[in-house]
Scaffold this motif. Structure first.
Motif, PDB file in Angstrom:
ATOM      1  N   ARG A  50     -13.120 -24.202  10.793  1.00  0.00           N
ATOM      2  CA  ARG A  50     -13.738 -23.176   9.950  1.00  0.00           C
ATOM      3  C   ARG A  50     -15.250 -23.128  10.137  1.00  0.00           C
ATOM      4  O   ARG A  50     -15.838 -22.049  10.227  1.00  0.00           O
ATOM      5  CB  ARG A  50     -13.405 -23.455   8.480  1.00  0.00           C
ATOM      6  N   TYR A  53     -16.069 -21.527  13.407  1.00  0.00           N
ATOM      7  CA  TYR A  53     -15.797 -20.091  13.315  1.00  0.00           C
ATOM      8  C   TYR A  53     -16.931 -19.376  12.590  1.00  0.00           C
ATOM      9  O   TYR A  53     -17.430 -18.345  13.047  1.00  0.00           O
ATOM     10  CB  TYR A  53     -14.469 -19.867  12.586  1.00  0.00           C
ATOM     11  N   LEU A  54     -17.361 -19.933  11.465  1.00  0.00           N
ATOM     12  CA  LEU A  54     -18.451 -19.323  10.699  1.00  0.00           C
ATOM     13  C   LEU A  54     -19.756 -19.336  11.487  1.00  0.00           C
ATOM     14  O   LEU A  54     -20.536 -18.372  11.435  1.00  0.00           O
ATOM     15  CB  LEU A  54     -18.630 -20.049   9.366  1.00  0.00           C
ATOM     16  N   ARG A  94     -19.513  -8.568  12.567  1.00  0.00           N
ATOM     17  CA  ARG A  94     -19.502  -9.981  12.159  1.00  0.00           C
ATOM     18  C   ARG A  94     -19.036 -10.136  10.711  1.00  0.00           C
ATOM     19  O   ARG A  94     -18.148 -10.942  10.417  1.00  0.00           O
ATOM     20  CB  ARG A  94     -20.898 -10.585  12.330  1.00  0.00           C
ATOM     21  N   TRP A  95     -19.673  -9.375   9.815  1.00  0.00           N
ATOM     22  CA  TRP A  95     -19.362  -9.556   8.403  1.00  0.00           C
ATOM     23  C   TRP A  95     -17.926  -9.152   8.085  1.00  0.00           C
ATOM     24  O   TRP A  95     -17.254  -9.786   7.252  1.00  0.00           O
ATOM     25  CB  TRP A  95     -20.340  -8.756   7.538  1.00  0.00           C
ATOM     26  N   GLN A  97     -15.370  -9.525   9.814  1.00  0.00           N
ATOM     27  CA  GLN A  97     -14.386 -10.532  10.199  1.00  0.00           C
ATOM     28  C   GLN A  97     -14.012 -11.389   8.991  1.00  0.00           C
ATOM     29  O   GLN A  97     -12.965 -12.054   8.987  1.00  0.00           O
ATOM     30  CB  GLN A  97     -14.956 -11.444  11.295  1.00  0.00           C
ATOM     31  N   LEU A  98     -14.870 -11.377   7.966  1.00  0.00           N
ATOM     32  CA  LEU A  98     -14.670 -12.208   6.787  1.00  0.00           C
ATOM     33  C   LEU A  98     -14.240 -11.409   5.564  1.00  0.00           C
ATOM     34  O   LEU A  98     -13.453 -11.889   4.747  1.00  0.00           O
ATOM     35  CB  LEU A  98     -15.963 -12.965   6.456  1.00  0.00           C
ATOM     36  N   TYR A  99     -14.785 -10.206   5.427  1.00  0.00           N
ATOM     37  CA  TYR A  99     -14.517  -9.381   4.251  1.00  0.00           C
ATOM     38  C   TYR A  99     -14.165  -7.967   4.687  1.00  0.00           C
ATOM     39  O   TYR A  99     -14.498  -7.544   5.792  1.00  0.00           O
ATOM     40  CB  TYR A  99     -15.731  -9.366   3.322  1.00  0.00           C
ATOM     41  N   CYS A 142     -18.322 -19.404   2.236  1.00  0.00           N
ATOM     42  CA  CYS A 142     -17.213 -19.004   3.110  1.00  0.00           C
ATOM     43  C   CYS A 142     -16.451 -20.211   3.647  1.00  0.00           C
ATOM     44  O   CYS A 142     -15.255 -20.117   3.940  1.00  0.00           O
ATOM     45  CB  CYS A 142     -17.740 -18.159   4.272  1.00  0.00           C
ATOM     46  N   PHE A 146     -12.565 -21.192   1.520  1.00  0.00           N
ATOM     47  CA  PHE A 146     -11.415 -21.208   2.435  1.00  0.00           C
ATOM     48  C   PHE A 146     -10.678 -22.539   2.360  1.00  0.00           C
ATOM     49  O   PHE A 146      -9.446 -22.584   2.242  1.00  0.00           O
ATOM     50  CB  PHE A 146     -11.899 -20.939   3.862  1.00  0.00           C
ATOM     51  N   TYR A 222      -8.141 -19.991  14.963  1.00  0.00           N
ATOM     52  CA  TYR A 222      -8.878 -18.750  15.146  1.00  0.00           C
ATOM     53  C   TYR A 222      -8.970 -18.389  16.625  1.00  0.00           C
ATOM     54  O   TYR A 222      -8.877 -19.243  17.499  1.00  0.00           O
ATOM     55  CB  TYR A 222     -10.300 -18.892  14.598  1.00  0.00           C
TER      56      TYR A 222
END
Length: 330
Positions: A50, A53-54, A94-95, A97-99, A142, A146, A222
């Motif tokens: 994670r 990935y972040l 980019r953003w 990919q998370l939200y 983030c 998770f 991922y």
């Protein structure tokens, strides 16, 4: 008294921060619970996957890390320069990919907005995302949310998994950065989980030496281009000006030497293989070993020279910073 995150982070003073998250009560992040005899070792890989990935999405680099049984350490570098040159579309990709992507932003990207007011609102949302991509608090949020959700699902329970907030510590100069990184990498050795940094799995030193976080790496959950750990630029053949201002070989030699002495309890013995970087820092063996062993216990909040602490205090609205946070290397 709890301090706001804004009063602890000052990117004008330093881009480097030491972050710690600890599990609440007796919750296990990793390791083996002697009461239930359950093993949670697989969760170490969750954290490593994670955070990498972040790092590939955020404008934040990982300098050092150590995943322990009920807490983890990260040393992070915030890259404001690269964040500022991201295009609006790159920020969106980019953003999102998370939200989820708001409808208005989708319309702006496909050039379907119908007024200047809509464009202005869409760009305002994207600018907010850009700021978050260089925000340590959002990075940690983030990561921790998770892991907490995944652990609670596995444990078939609900409620808080982490203590209230992660702790952050500003590293105001190169000496503080190097010392903190070594302290983080030596965590498993001090805890007697490993004999040396070469065998300390799920640490940044192990990853730098072996290229992976642990020996039998499973496929990542991922699909992404993995950003490497933040590099060292002290080597003679290193042309980059962006990185940790020491030699990687010197650093690995230092933490390996320190780990073996700490593990074997041979402080005070004269070593014929004393790392050359200690001379560069102006440190005797005992002072360095004390710093590498007790940095996290002896230094709280920002760490650096008295001059750097004074400037940091003025920028973060503090009247003073405890002098005990001065890193007395020389």
């Amino acid at each position: 008294m709890t301090q706001s995150r804004q009063s602890q982070v000052s990117l004008s003073d330093t881009p480097y921060y030491h972050c710690i998250s600890r599990c609440v009560r007796r919750a296990y992040l990793c390791g083996e619970d002697k009461y239930t005899e359950k093993s949670f070792e697989h969760r170490r890989q969750w954290v490593v996957e994670r955070m990498h990935y972040l790092a590939s999405l955020f404008s934040i680099d990982i300098c050092a890390y150590a995943i322990m049984s009920n807490h983890y350490h990260l040393v992070l570098h915030v890259d404001e320069a690269s964040n500022g040159v991201l295009s609006h579309d790159e920020v969106c990709e980019r953003w999102c990919q998370l939200y989820s992507r708001p409808v208005l932003v989708e319309r702006w990207q496909s050039k379907q907005t119908i007024s200047e007011a809509e464009n202005k609102v869409a760009l305002s949302i994207i600018d907010n995302w850009r700021a978050r991509l260089a925000d340590i608090s959002w990075f940690m949020r983030c990561l921790n949310e998770f892991i907490a959700r995944k652990a609670n699902k596995e444990d078939e329970c609900s409620g808080r998994f982490w203590e209230g907030r992660f702790k952050s510590q500003a590293l105001l100069d190169e000496d503080a950065l190097l010392t903190c990184m070594a302290y983080v990498d030596l965590n498993p050795v001090r805890a007697k989980m490993s004999d040396s940094v070469e065998t300390s799995e799920y640490t940044s030193s192990y990853e730098r030496i072996h290229g992976v976080a642990q020996q039998n790496e499973k496929p990542l959950e991922y699909t992404f281009t993995k950003k490497p750990l933040f590099g060292f630029i002290g080597d003679e053949n290193e042309q980059s000006t962006r990185g940790i201002p020491f030699s990687l070989l010197d650093y690995i030699e230092l933490v390996d030497w320190s780990g073996r002495i700490i593990r074997e309890g041979k402080r005070g013995a004269i070593s014929t293989h004393r790392p050359s970087i200690l001379t560069q820092l102006g440190l005797d063996d005992d002072t360095w070993l004390s710093l590498a062993s007790r940095f996290g216990k002896d230094y709280h909040g920002a760490v650096g020279s008295l001059e750097a602490l004074a400037v940091y205090a003025s920028h973060t609205g503090k009247r003073w910073i405890a002098s005990k946070n001065q890193l007395r290397l020389h």
